[in-house]
Design an enzyme around this catalytic site. Structure first.
Site, mmCIF file in Angstrom:
data_model
loop_
_atom_site.group_PDB
_atom_site.id
_atom_site.type_symbol
_atom_site.label_atom_id
_atom_site.label_comp_id
_atom_site.label_asym_id
_atom_site.label_seq_id
_atom_site.Cartn_x
_atom_site.Cartn_y
_atom_site.Cartn_z
ATOM 1 N N ASP A 13 5.448 -5.281 3.762
ATOM 2 C CA ASP A 13 6.864 -5.152 3.347
ATOM 3 C C ASP A 13 7.735 -5.861 4.316
ATOM 4 O O ASP A 13 8.900 -5.592 4.318
ATOM 5 C CB ASP A 13 7.287 -3.452 3.617
ATOM 6 C CG ASP A 13 6.477 -2.564 2.709
ATOM 7 O OD1 ASP A 13 6.170 -2.906 1.619
ATOM 8 O OD2 ASP A 13 6.134 -1.663 3.498
ATOM 9 N N LYS A 16 7.634 -10.708 1.706
ATOM 10 C CA LYS A 16 6.509 -11.796 1.334
ATOM 11 C C LYS A 16 6.971 -12.343 -0.081
ATOM 12 O O LYS A 16 7.102 -13.424 -0.158
ATOM 13 C CB LYS A 16 5.287 -11.205 1.301
ATOM 14 C CG LYS A 16 4.764 -11.099 2.871
ATOM 15 C CD LYS A 16 3.330 -10.654 3.106
ATOM 16 C CE LYS A 16 2.958 -9.321 2.374
ATOM 17 N NZ LYS A 16 3.505 -8.104 2.891
ATOM 18 N N GLY A 40 3.453 -4.507 -2.953
ATOM 19 C CA GLY A 40 4.580 -4.653 -3.765
ATOM 20 C C GLY A 40 5.374 -5.747 -3.271
ATOM 21 O O GLY A 40 5.978 -5.797 -2.316
ATOM 22 N N HIS A 41 5.581 -6.629 -4.128
ATOM 23 C CA HIS A 41 6.353 -7.880 -3.745
ATOM 24 C C HIS A 41 7.572 -7.917 -4.588
ATOM 25 O O HIS A 41 7.403 -8.068 -5.694
ATOM 26 C CB HIS A 41 5.328 -9.147 -3.650
ATOM 27 C CG HIS A 41 4.504 -9.111 -3.070
ATOM 28 N ND1 HIS A 41 3.139 -9.840 -2.924
ATOM 29 C CD2 HIS A 41 4.090 -8.351 -1.673
ATOM 30 C CE1 HIS A 41 2.582 -9.930 -1.921
ATOM 31 N NE2 HIS A 41 2.820 -8.951 -1.287
ATOM 32 N N GLN A 225 0.016 -7.079 2.214
ATOM 33 C CA GLN A 225 0.142 -6.266 3.385
ATOM 34 C C GLN A 225 0.553 -6.980 4.664
ATOM 35 O O GLN A 225 1.175 -8.188 4.384
ATOM 36 C CB GLN A 225 -1.076 -5.345 3.380
ATOM 37 C CG GLN A 225 -1.236 -4.428 2.454
ATOM 38 C CD GLN A 225 -2.000 -4.904 1.200
ATOM 39 O OE1 GLN A 225 -3.095 -5.540 1.439
ATOM 40 N NE2 GLN A 225 -1.498 -4.274 0.062
HETATM 41 P P1 IMP Z 1 -4.111 1.688 0.896
HETATM 42 O O1 IMP Z 1 -4.150 -0.058 1.031
HETATM 43 O O2 IMP Z 1 -3.690 2.146 -0.157
HETATM 44 O O3 IMP Z 1 -5.453 2.064 1.359
HETATM 45 O O4 IMP Z 1 -3.176 2.311 2.179
HETATM 46 C C1 IMP Z 1 -3.619 2.012 3.755
HETATM 47 C C2 IMP Z 1 -2.668 2.083 4.456
HETATM 48 O O5 IMP Z 1 -1.864 0.659 4.245
HETATM 49 C C3 IMP Z 1 -1.432 2.921 4.317
HETATM 50 O O6 IMP Z 1 -0.560 3.119 5.615
HETATM 51 C C4 IMP Z 1 -0.250 2.270 3.272
HETATM 52 O O7 IMP Z 1 0.988 2.837 3.437
HETATM 53 C C5 IMP Z 1 -0.442 0.887 3.606
HETATM 54 N N1 IMP Z 1 -0.200 -0.032 2.772
HETATM 55 C C6 IMP Z 1 -1.034 -0.684 1.716
HETATM 56 N N2 IMP Z 1 -0.394 -1.609 1.136
HETATM 57 C C7 IMP Z 1 0.678 -1.785 1.538
HETATM 58 C C8 IMP Z 1 1.665 -2.780 1.437
HETATM 59 O O8 IMP Z 1 1.763 -3.484 0.586
HETATM 60 N N3 IMP Z 1 2.804 -2.537 2.172
HETATM 61 C C9 IMP Z 1 3.204 -1.690 3.365
HETATM 62 N N4 IMP Z 1 2.191 -0.830 3.438
HETATM 63 C C10 IMP Z 1 0.924 -0.763 2.595
#
Ligand code: IMP
Length: 429
Positions: A13, A16, A40-41, A225
């Protein structure tokens, strides 16, 4: 050296989408190499705000070819609805400019249900996943039992493969997590019916990337991420399941290691985190609300993917320095500087203590949860910076803040965003 890599330096977040959109101007190809629709971009162009989860943000630029690499995990249903939304917004998306690697793994509705069942079973020890099935899909990949995009092209064998996978998840959900039985036949048939619509986009993406690079084309790689969510080098176990540092590009796209021109580390001017896990410089109360916003604006600190309010805090310089090292960052793109306007003083975490003693050379990201932050205070500025377009347009205190970031990170700031619009940006000369 036609490669630029743009990656997040925090917990995701960082803005990007916005930075990649700007860098895409000078790219022939834009590629994603990790993660899935957990990302989420957000990109705002004029009156339109695009929220992209899977397709590279570069798609908004008509001249780019977009690649989705083998390191990704792709939910065909999300993929198709994203294409529909982009098309409805007037962006031309077709199989001549968007390609999905045949070796990328697929996320099914069963993966999502399993992700949610596992999170529920973790109780207080939950990771705070996005519930998008990311972890379970990467588990199947590593266990060598996953479904890949290329399987969609095998019309005859696809249903049986999907069926076997959903059956296995059903068994896990019922027997291990004591959940309700899945309608295996229904879920499988519905998934196969929709997933086959992704077929025209499936290609040998690695070969396309290699051939394009050999022809001197410029490639922009868009990390998803942030580095602190990296499976190996992040705040394990509160991480995602892929390689989120710049080094993930090569294996995640299928290109050999080669010289990279720029590694742009995208850094929010303060720190945020969505999901659980350690966060030494976290703020609560009034100051947190001030940084987070109310959710009234699309750029407030609420998850693009899940809508969850983000945890917020002061910028963590110790972690920034660590990420510069592990990701080979050559420059910083600082986002949301405008949000800091109006604060009398600003803080940056520059060191930690453990049980009252300074943590120096023994810093370890695995012990982050035990550390207390040590802050350095810097003067704030009252002026609205959203109209600044050159470094010299910024108040001295804002320039001082950026300069301190450069000193801490050991790399220059090359870009600063001061608002959500495309033109609200300062490029350092
Ligand atoms: P997962 O990727 O859904 O398995 O989540 C694992 C961790 O990564 C959690 O803390 C999510 O909130 C975080 N996370 C995954 N994708 C994003 C992203 O695009 N932005 C921020 N946090 C993310």
């Amino acid at each position: 050296m036609p490669i630029t890599i743009a990656v997040g330096t925090q917990w995701g977040d960082e803005g990007k989408g916005r930075v990649v959109d700007l860098l895409s101007d000078a790219a022939d190809l834009v590629a994603r190499f990790n993660g899935g629709d957990n990302a989420g971009h957000t990109v705002t162009v004029g009156q339109t705000t695009f929220k992209l989860h899977l397709v590279p943000s570069g798609i908004i630029h008509p001249q780019t070819v977009c690649l989705m690499g083998n390191g990704m995990v792709i939910n065909p249903l999300s993929f198709l609805s994203e294409i529909e939304a982009l098309t409805a917004a007037g962006v031309e998306v077709s199989p001549v400019r968007l390609f999905v690697s045949q070796a990328a793994h697929l996320i099914t509705p069963a993966h999502r249900l399993l992700d949610q069942a596992q999170e529920a079973a973790r109780g207080a020890g939950r990771l705070g996943t996005t519930g998008r099935g990311i972890g379970p899909a990467y588990v199947d990949k590593t266990a060598r039992s996953g479904l890949r995009a290329g399987d969609i092209l095998d019309q005859a064998g696809l249903l049986a493969k999907v069926n076997a996978h959903v059956e296995q998840v059903d068994c896990l959900i019922r027997q291990l997590y004591h959940g309700e039985a899945l309608d295996v036949a229904d879920i499988s048939a519905a998934f196969v019916k929709k997933a086959t619509r992704m077929a025209p986009y499936i290609a040998d993406v690695g070969a396309i990337a290699r051939k394009s690079l050999a022809a001197g084309k410029r490639l922009l790689a868009e990390g998803a991420q942030g580095a602190l969510l990296d499976l190996d080098l992040g705040t394990y176990p509160f991480v995602t399941s892929s390689c989120t540092t710049a080094t993930g590009l090569f294996g995640g796209l299928g290109i050999g290691i080669q010289p990279v021109q720029r590694v742009v580390g995208i850094t929010k001017a303060f720190q945020t985190r969505v999901g659980d896990g350690p966060f030494p410089s976290e703020l609560s109360g009034e100051m947190a609300v001030r940084l987070r916003g109310t959710g009234a604006n699309p750029w407030d600190e609420y998850g693009t993917t899940t809508g969850r309010p983000r945890r917020v805090g002061w910028l963590d310089g110790v972690l920034l320095r660590y990420v510069v090292e592990i990701s080979g960052i050559s420059e910083l793109a600082v986002t949301k500087l405008d949000v800091l306007s109006g604060m009398a003083t600003l803080k940056i975490c520059t060191a930690y203590t453990l049980d009252g003693r300074a943590v120096g050379g023994e810093f370890a990201v695995a012990r982050l949860g035990k550390y207390q932050p040590v802050y350095e205070e810097l003067p704030g500025w009252g002026e609205d910076v959203s109209r600044a377009r050159r470094m010299q347009d910024l108040p001295a205190a804002a320039r001082g803040y950026l300069h301190r970031l450069e000193e801490i990170a050991g790399v220059p700031v090359s870009l600063v965003s001061v608002g959500p619009e495309r033109e609200q940006v300062i490029r350092a000369s």
